[in-house]
Design a protein around this motif. Sequence first.
Motif, PDB file in Angstrom:
ATOM      1  N   ALA A 150      42.943  39.274  32.990  1.00 40.73           N
ATOM      2  CA  ALA A 150      42.000  38.467  33.761  1.00 40.73           C
ATOM      3  C   ALA A 150      42.481  38.300  35.199  1.00 40.73           C
ATOM      4  O   ALA A 150      41.700  38.400  36.149  1.00 40.73           O
ATOM      5  N   LYS A 151      43.783  38.063  35.339  1.00 43.04           N
ATOM      6  CA  LYS A 151      44.292  37.841  36.700  1.00 43.04           C
ATOM      7  C   LYS A 151      44.159  39.105  37.541  1.00 43.04           C
ATOM      8  O   LYS A 151      43.899  39.043  38.738  1.00 43.04           O
ATOM      9  N   LYS A 152      44.319  40.245  36.887  1.00 40.71           N
ATOM     10  CA  LYS A 152      44.177  41.500  37.623  1.00 40.71           C
ATOM     11  C   LYS A 152      42.712  41.728  38.033  1.00 40.71           C
ATOM     12  O   LYS A 152      42.413  42.199  39.119  1.00 40.71           O
ATOM     13  N   GLN A 153      41.820  41.368  37.121  1.00 41.94           N
ATOM     14  CA  GLN A 153      40.393  41.566  37.395  1.00 41.94           C
ATOM     15  C   GLN A 153      39.851  40.593  38.447  1.00 41.94           C
ATOM     16  O   GLN A 153      38.857  40.867  39.094  1.00 41.94           O
ATOM     17  N   LEU A 154      40.500  39.422  38.532  1.00 37.94           N
ATOM     18  CA  LEU A 154      39.962  38.370  39.388  1.00 37.94           C
ATOM     19  C   LEU A 154      40.997  37.914  40.419  1.00 37.94           C
ATOM     20  O   LEU A 154      41.491  36.779  40.379  1.00 37.94           O
ATOM     21  N   PRO A 155      41.346  38.803  41.368  1.00 35.50           N
ATOM     22  CA  PRO A 155      42.344  38.422  42.373  1.00 35.50           C
ATOM     23  C   PRO A 155      41.817  37.257  43.220  1.00 35.50           C
ATOM     24  O   PRO A 155      40.620  37.215  43.548  1.00 35.50           O
ATOM     25  N   LEU A 156      42.705  36.334  43.541  1.00 28.99           N
ATOM     26  CA  LEU A 156      42.276  35.151  44.280  1.00 28.99           C
ATOM     27  C   LEU A 156      41.756  35.541  45.653  1.00 28.99           C
ATOM     28  O   LEU A 156      42.305  36.407  46.317  1.00 28.99           O
ATOM     29  N   GLY A 157      40.679  34.927  46.054  1.00 28.62           N
ATOM     30  CA  GLY A 157      40.129  35.140  47.388  1.00 28.62           C
ATOM     31  C   GLY A 157      39.209  36.348  47.510  1.00 28.62           C
ATOM     32  O   GLY A 157      38.601  36.563  48.555  1.00 28.62           O
ATOM     33  N   GLU A 158      39.090  37.149  46.423  1.00 32.09           N
ATOM     34  CA  GLU A 158      38.216  38.336  46.503  1.00 32.09           C
ATOM     35  C   GLU A 158      36.899  38.069  45.767  1.00 32.09           C
ATOM     36  O   GLU A 158      36.923  37.497  44.680  1.00 32.09           O
ATOM     37  N   PRO A 159      35.774  38.486  46.325  1.00 25.46           N
ATOM     38  CA  PRO A 159      34.495  38.249  45.626  1.00 25.46           C
ATOM     39  C   PRO A 159      34.394  39.116  44.363  1.00 25.46           C
ATOM     40  O   PRO A 159      34.836  40.259  44.365  1.00 25.46           O
ATOM     41  N   ARG A 160      33.823  38.530  43.317  1.00 23.26           N
ATOM     42  CA  ARG A 160      33.624  39.257  42.062  1.00 23.26           C
ATOM     43  C   ARG A 160      32.284  38.850  41.446  1.00 23.26           C
ATOM     44  O   ARG A 160      31.821  37.730  41.660  1.00 23.26           O
ATOM     45  N   ILE A 161      31.717  39.777  40.691  1.00 25.96           N
ATOM     46  CA  ILE A 161      30.503  39.423  39.952  1.00 25.96           C
ATOM     47  C   ILE A 161      30.897  39.146  38.512  1.00 25.96           C
ATOM     48  O   ILE A 161      31.595  39.958  37.889  1.00 25.96           O
ATOM     49  N   VAL A 162      30.506  37.985  38.008  1.00 23.80           N
ATOM     50  CA  VAL A 162      30.811  37.672  36.607  1.00 23.80           C
ATOM     51  C   VAL A 162      29.498  37.499  35.849  1.00 23.80           C
ATOM     52  O   VAL A 162      28.488  37.080  36.416  1.00 23.80           O
ATOM     53  N   SER A 163      29.556  37.854  34.573  1.00 20.85           N
ATOM     54  CA  SER A 163      28.345  37.764  33.769  1.00 20.85           C
ATOM     55  C   SER A 163      28.719  37.213  32.408  1.00 20.85           C
ATOM     56  O   SER A 163      29.618  37.708  31.742  1.00 20.85           O
ATOM     57  N   GLY A 164      28.073  36.151  32.015  1.00 20.07           N
ATOM     58  CA  GLY A 164      28.369  35.551  30.718  1.00 20.07           C
ATOM     59  C   GLY A 164      27.494  34.336  30.504  1.00 20.07           C
ATOM     60  O   GLY A 164      26.628  34.017  31.325  1.00 20.07           O
ATOM     61  N   LEU A 210      26.542  35.982  38.242  1.00 19.80           N
ATOM     62  CA  LEU A 210      26.852  35.195  39.439  1.00 19.80           C
ATOM     63  C   LEU A 210      27.869  35.921  40.301  1.00 19.80           C
ATOM     64  O   LEU A 210      28.767  36.575  39.774  1.00 19.80           O
ATOM     65  N   GLU A 211      27.755  35.748  41.624  1.00 24.23           N
ATOM     66  CA  GLU A 211      28.864  36.210  42.458  1.00 24.23           C
ATOM     67  C   GLU A 211      29.754  35.002  42.747  1.00 24.23           C
ATOM     68  O   GLU A 211      29.266  33.944  43.139  1.00 24.23           O
ATOM     69  N   VAL A 212      31.062  35.169  42.529  1.00 24.33           N
ATOM     70  CA  VAL A 212      31.990  34.046  42.714  1.00 24.33           C
ATOM     71  C   VAL A 212      33.235  34.504  43.473  1.00 24.33           C
ATOM     72  O   VAL A 212      33.475  35.705  43.618  1.00 24.33           O
ATOM     73  N   LYS A 213      34.000  33.496  43.944  1.00 26.08           N
ATOM     74  CA  LYS A 213      35.285  33.821  44.570  1.00 26.08           C
ATOM     75  C   LYS A 213      36.367  32.987  43.876  1.00 26.08           C
ATOM     76  O   LYS A 213      36.346  31.764  43.943  1.00 26.08           O
ATOM     77  N   PRO A 214      37.295  33.648  43.127  1.00 21.80           N
ATOM     78  CA  PRO A 214      38.368  32.907  42.445  1.00 21.80           C
ATOM     79  C   PRO A 214      39.313  32.273  43.471  1.00 21.80           C
ATOM     80  O   PRO A 214      39.578  32.882  44.510  1.00 21.80           O
TER      81      PRO A 214
END
Length: 684
Positions: A105-119, A66-70
């Motif tokens: 996790a916080k470094k990998q998922l900065p708030l407001g930046e798009p990320r792809i997560v898989s699980g 999924l593409e998500v935005k934290p």
Amino acid sequence: MRPELLNPLFTEVEALKGVGPQLAKALRRLGLERAVDLLFHLPTGAIERIRAPAASPVLLGRNVVLEVKPFEARQSSGRGPTRIYAADGEGNVITLAFFNAGGWAKKQLPLGEPRIVSGKLEAYGDQWQMVHPEVLEPGKGAEPPLREAVYPLTEGLTNKRLRELVAAALERAPEVAEWVEPSVLGRERWRPWRSALAEAHADPEAGSSRKRLAYDEIFANQLALQLLRQVSRRKRGLPLQGDGRLSARLNLPYELTGAQRRVVEEVRGDMAQAAPMLRLLQGDVGSGKTLVALLAMLNAVEAGAQAALLAPTEILARQHHATLLRQLDQIGVRVAILTGREKGRARDSVLMGLASGEIDILVGTHAIFQEKVGYRNLGLAVIDEQHRFGVSQRLLLSAKAERPPHLLVMTATPIPRTLTLTQYGEMDVSRIDEMPPGRSPVETRVISDERLGDVIDGLERHVAAGGQAYWVCPLVEESEGSDAAAAEERAAVLRQRFHGQVGLVHGRMKGPDKDAVMAAFAANQLAVLVATTVIEVGVDVPNATLMIVEGAERFGLAQLHQLRGRVGRGEGKSTCLLIRGQTLSETGRARLALMRETSDGFRIAEEDLKLRGPGEILGTRQSGEAAFRLATPEMLGELAPLATDDARLLLDRDGGLAGERGQAARLCLYLFERDQAVDLLRSG
Ligand code: ADP
Ligand code: MG
């Protein structure tokens, strides 16, 4: 020497990018030491992933990309997880949970930046959740594949890492010329080797490519055996034709069975030829192979040559020696024994007797074929092997000798045909398919260990009636010494009831001590023999008619069959009690039931092959001999006959493997580390 083309595959794993000592250690635990081992470490399953724009109920429980935005991170108090809340493409909130990895996790998922997560997408209350998803920045690096091969792993090694290492190993794999017979290749529609390898790694269900790789492995094995045969048969041995003057004077209390007579004739026929005999004698426990060996050896002695009999264990060597002495001393045949235990003067005198020809027949353990042992005129080697004597050792004996002795290998385990092909493909096969008369079948019962007390009571009645019994304790896996300890404990318990009538043998005892106990049991001075599997092989005490096997579910079926074969050798009715633990799997139950049902060794061996693989039947799991890494037992069954024919055909056309396909086949031999076989070509 191995062709340079293959060298990149035979470097240590440390040569691969990013493999340090730590990772190398983890890889070693899986037996992955070199790049080539990685190539042959095939995936056992696959993860399927779905790329989706947003979470939805149909995706629950699936692996989703999924593409998500934290938008918020929350550290729970105490040992709870760090939770990062993110929104997917449709504004659903996904909770991403991380245990002990909050900072990362916080470094990998900065708030407001798009990320792809898989699980794996799960429901947590009325929210969506992923625990420890893989995280990726869009556009950076490859997204997790929608279908990912899953490998057998070990601690300190992730699937992702292993996948990368396999990819690196695949890059080292060269394009090779085709060694598979064109007609086979065409019929099976197999891809070329390198491409089949890549496909087998990419897709665990790529049946055709897996089959091809298994075929290659079996082909290399069969070709090596055929080469061994070809080289041996080309040498001149000693044609030996006894005149029967010694065997006629033998004092046997019984007639040969029809099967024994037939096999002896086959052996005599072989020995009369100049080409050295290469014969495998298969016969179930108790079928009377020793007598065949004896007659073959007398045949050699009558013809003026020496004979040697190799036993798998010290105990058995001594038993054979005693039997032979009893029968041969009176007819003037000189028999000696040589094991690791004969030292100093005793050893020297045997060596001298062999060199001068004063000794006709030598019995012993592997010591008898060491280079220092010089025979005057060795004409026949008999190997009573119980599978512990491997192909490479047979090779030393027959192919390297200038005048190879005739070779008779005897085996007690009824080996399924496929395994005979892959283990003894270079040999002719004789079978003893008939038991000496007067044997009554052994009654087999399976009993839970809760009823151990009843078993001991039964043993007491048996002993009181003058019977003898074996009590076998299983090998305990956890530590080397503990099987001996378990047997010691059992012996101690039984001694409380049976006092001095209990003997104990296990693998950690000194040889002479073992012999003394065995001799006392054979002479009926002991009623109960507690043992680990050291007694599995060959001991013969007809008065022992009760076999008790503790922890029976932990033995291979072929092994149980061997153990059961220790009883049922005398007049009386014999019984085998298989004591099982209380937690027993379905298959465990079925296997023990089969033992109760049948005494057909071949059926038992086939079943063991299906359930446990060839290493177990052949007793070679530890030694590493005969291990197939790519071919499963089913594939062996299907492909071994084909590969055998293919190998034979190739050698018929191109015995020196000099032509184009021959050269390719050499490469295949090197790839599967049958270097010795290629060396034979040069020396032969
Ligand atoms: P194995 O094939 O397991 O090595 P052995 O050679 O030890 O079997 O023989 C088992 C027993 O059968 C021995 O006690 C042997 O004396 C006996 N035996 C062998 N051949 C015959 C026969 N033809 N008739 C009766 N008894 C035999
Ligand atoms: Mg035997």
